[in-house]
Design an enzyme around this catalytic site. Structure first.
Site, PDB file in Angstrom:
ATOM      1  N   CYS A 196       5.363 -31.811  26.073  1.00  0.00           N
ATOM      2  CA  CYS A 196       5.453 -30.470  25.132  1.00  0.00           C
ATOM      3  C   CYS A 196       6.676 -30.932  24.165  1.00  0.00           C
ATOM      4  CB  CYS A 196       5.524 -29.471  26.119  1.00  0.00           C
ATOM      5  SG  CYS A 196       6.649 -29.701  27.652  1.00  0.00           S
ATOM      6  N   HIS A 244       9.589 -23.625  24.168  1.00  0.00           N
ATOM      7  CA  HIS A 244      10.847 -24.370  24.071  1.00  0.00           C
ATOM      8  C   HIS A 244      11.357 -24.429  22.367  1.00  0.00           C
ATOM      9  CE1 HIS A 244       9.775 -26.093  27.884  1.00  0.00           C
ATOM     10  NE2 HIS A 244       9.204 -27.287  27.531  1.00  0.00           N
TER      11      HIS A 244
HETATM   12  C1  2RA Z   1       9.323 -29.609  30.987  1.00  0.00           C
HETATM   13  N1  2RA Z   1       8.199 -31.014  29.372  1.00  0.00           N
HETATM   14  O1  2RA Z   1       9.403 -28.863  30.334  1.00  0.00           O
HETATM   15  C2  2RA Z   1       8.273 -30.964  30.821  1.00  0.00           C
HETATM   16  C3  2RA Z   1       7.222 -30.993  31.486  1.00  0.00           C
HETATM   17  N2  2RA Z   1       6.434 -29.675  31.319  1.00  0.00           N
HETATM   18  O2  2RA Z   1       9.338 -29.295  32.424  1.00  0.00           O
END
Ligand code: 2RA
Length: 327
Positions: free
Chosen positions: A126, A234
């Protein structure tokens, strides 16, 4: 056309179903697939009730597409079985991402490399996806030399148990620990396991996957990935040095016209991307565009995306859409 969602009962599996419904992905039959402990569980999709089936049954039914979000070990064992039965597998785990025989696809960047021979296709991590969607058009125009990225990642990236830990801590409830430390009111510079070089697997995923997706090993990349107590998505602070200089307003125009990117950049009016405003959206949001005044040809930018959406489910569904349109 028959589509299977493998890992349908998980966080990403649920998001895949939401995205399939929202984008009105056309199919004749939907298979909801999960581990044996979930077989028989009832789930609803677009008002219709479905019963969860196991992996062996799903392979027998020979789906045209199988979107996996069931972990690396399940994918390593079962993706080849689905492919052998004629399915095209789009896998969200890290199992196939760095395999030289499998493609790592972000549709906005490299879907055109796909062919009918690709029967197991890897969905990138991601934190990689959102970064390459924003950097791809800039790489094409200015040629990236080096990337320094720090991430601020939602607990949803770790799954339901991590979200439960954060909410329990926030509500003063004793509960299971998904992390080695408390996560609420905290920040953990520790995503996935630590490697011998002092980086975590998450940090090296960003380094290695980005080079593979851009097809350019000359790009120098370093990454620090951090878990923070939020759920919307994120966030990433990216410092990117180009081979060539740029005009900031021209660069802004490149991003404003880039596929899958929305520029939110008006700090004087408190407009910049945030997890709260990216949540449940499919775009990659970019802001805080400014020249790095400490060195030439270098840009600072802030990139936010819903990690369960564009970071996983939406990217996978977009790959299936591309294949079904171009097959
Ligand atoms: C996380 N990118 O954010 C990793 C797996 N989804 O934990």
């Amino acid at each position: 056309m028959k589509i299977a969602v493998v890992g349908a009962t998980g966080l990403v599996g649920g998001e895949i179903l939401e995205v399939l419904a929202e984008r009105n992905f056309q199919f004749d039959e939907l298979l909801l697939v999960a581990s044996e402990r979930s077989v028989g569980k009832k789930m609803t999709f677009k008002g219709k009730e479905y019963e969860v089936i196991g992996l062996a049954k799903a392979v027998e039914l020979k789906p045209d597409y199988a979107i996996f979000s069931a972990g690396g070990s399940t994918s390593l064992e079962w993706a080849p079985k689905f492919a052998a039965a004629g399915s095209t597998v789009i896998d969200n785990s890290s199992a196939w991402r760095m395999s030289p025989d499998h493609k790592l696809i972000v549709p906005e960047i490299n879907a055109s490399s796909l062919t009918a021979e690709d029967k197991i296709i890897a969905n990138p991590n991601c934190s990689t996806i959102q970064m390459v969607v924003a950097l791809g058009p800039l790489h094409s125009k200015y040629k990236i030399k080096r990337i320094v990225v720090s991430t601020y990642q939602s607990v949803t990236g770790s799954g339901k148990a991590a979200v439960d830990q954060m909410m329990n801590e926030r509500n003063g409830i004793e509960g299971d620990m998904a992390y080695p430390h408390k996560i609420d009111m905290n920040a953990l510079p520790h995503i996935d396991v630590f490697l011998d070089n002092g980086y975590t697997k998450e940090e090296m995923k960003m380094v290695n996957e980005t080079k593979k997706i851009f097809g350019d090993d000359s790009i120098r990349i370093t990454s620090t990935t951090v878990r923070i107590p939020t759920v919307g998505g994120h966030s990433e602070a990216v410092n990117v040095e180009f081979e060539n200089d740029f005009d900031l307003e021209e660069l802004r125009g490149v991003l404003e016209n880039a596929e899958g990117v929305i520029v939110q950049d008006d700090p004087k009016n408190n407009l910049y991307p945030m997890p709260l405003t990216a949540h449940k959206k499919d775009a990659v949001f970019v802001g805080r565009l400014r020249r790095d005044e400490s060195q030439p040809n270098t840009l600072n930018m802030w990139i936010v995306a819903d990690n369960l959406r564009k970071g996983a489910a939406t990217n996978a569904v977009q790959i299936a859409e591309y294949l079904s349109k171009n097959s």
